[in-house]
Design an enzyme around this catalytic site. Structure first.
Site: not given
Ligand code: ACO
Length: 328
Positions: A114, A253, A283
């Protein structure tokens, strides 16, 4: 000849097809409420089946050339930033060159997740500074919908397709003030696509194991993103002598609204100075920053003379930032 180097023109392109959170509710076990609250995303764009990354990059590049008032033959170099090239080789930059008829240009792609657009922008800056090239076309373009597992709710809600491009050259007004690049390969396992390269070439097993899709440790990437945004803003401010309060806009980003909120709250930057469009597009990896910048310029939010800080982070892990005075 002026010794300032900046952006001569910018453009972007988004595919028409919209995928909403409500659509995703029908595909995986998720909800509009969860996605909005945890990510800030409501919609993302999806390229049609017969459209690839070079098509999106081509459309964005045409707009950038138009704003720069340049013809394709005026371009000396094309640098493509993408994690979703049309194919492993030739480079997507070469495919865009062919579509544009920019036959005076050298072409290559770079891989920085990214952060790709920032890496490409800084490369372009250095090529112009050295005197080797005059006009460099840079694009950040992605069809992430092709590498997302549409059965995995942890990732499929986050990503979208799109492209942004700009032309870098010598400018009379404004230009790049400060820049920063970094990487930490020890964290390469936080965000990756396992198969299709030399380590695990495509096979029945890799397809069955869904190894051609994005793998991500969301929580760790989140923590990294918040701290690196803060670190880059402070470093570039110190490096340039430009106080954080003097920066008009920040273009981070567009990964997750909570990352952006946390980072800028820690920096005490008012939220109206932060350009955000991830609600509409999700994203788009290397395309996120140039698309957000282009929209802010075309809607008149960013004006000539504004000081803007672009802030990228992503797979690698990589990071990079550019402080620029807008001069177009
Ligand atoms: N809908 C409903 N529930 C979900 C979803 C969804 N789409 N996705 C995850 N959950 C659930 C999980 O299964 C988990 O359930 P559990 O507790 O029963 O296991 C719960 O929600 C919490 O999961 P977390 O992973 O702790 O959720 P978090 O609040 O951390 O959000 C997210 C996840 C959105 C991915 C966040 O961590 C994030 O944005 N991280 C950064 C990601 C990012 O920026 N990635 C791209 C980088 S750029 C690149 O180079 C591509």
């Amino acid at each position: 000849m002026t010794n300032k180097i900046g952006i001569l023109g910018i453009g972007s392109y988004l595919p028409e097809k919209v995928l909403s959170n409500i659509d995703l509710e029908l595909m995986v076990d998720t909800s509009d409420e969860w996605i909005k609250e945890r990510t800030g995303i409501s919609y993302r764009r999806i390229a049609e089946k017969d459209v690839s990354t070079s098509d999106l990059a081509y459309e964005a590049s045409k707009e950038a050339l138009k704003m720069a008032n340049l013809k394709p033959e005026d371009i000396d170099l094309i640098i493509g930033a993408t994690v979703t090239p049309d194919m492993l080789f030739p480079s997507t930059a070469c495919l865009v060159q062919k579509k544009l008829n920019a036959f005076n240009a050298a072409c290559f792609d770079l891989s920085a997740g990214c952060t790709g657009f920032i890496y490409a922008l800084i490369c372009a800056h250095e090529f112009v500074k050295s005197g080797m090239y005059k006009n460099v076309l840079v694009f950040g373009a992605e069809t992430l919908s092709r590498i997302v597992d549409w059965e995995d709710r942890n990732t499929c809600v986050l990503f979208g397709d799109g492209a942004g491009a700009c032309v870098v050259g010598r400018v009379n007004e404004g230009g790049v003030i400060s820049k920063i690049l970094g990487a930490d390969g020890t964290k390469s396992d936080l965000l990756y696509l396992p198969a299709g390269g030399s380590r695990e070439p495509a096979s029945f097993e890799t397809v069955k194991g869904k190894k051609h899709f994005i793998r991500m440790n969301g929580r760790e990437v989140f923590k990294f993103a918040v701290s690196i945004i803060e670190e880059m803003v402070i470093k570039m401010s110190n490096q340039s002598g430009c106080q954080i309060e003097k920066i008009d806009y920040f273009v981070p980003h567009q990964a997750n609204i909570r990352i952006i909120d946390s980072a800028f709250k820690r920096l005490r930057v008012p939220f109206d100075k932060v350009i955000v469009n991830l609600d509409k597009y999700g994203n788009m990896s290397a395309a996120s920053i140039p698309v957000a910048l282009d929209e802010a310029v075309r809607t008149g939010k960013i004006k000539k003379g504004d000081k803007i800080m672009l802030l990228g982070f992503g797979a690698g892990l990589t990071w990079g930032g550019v402080l620029i005075e807008w001069g177009v």
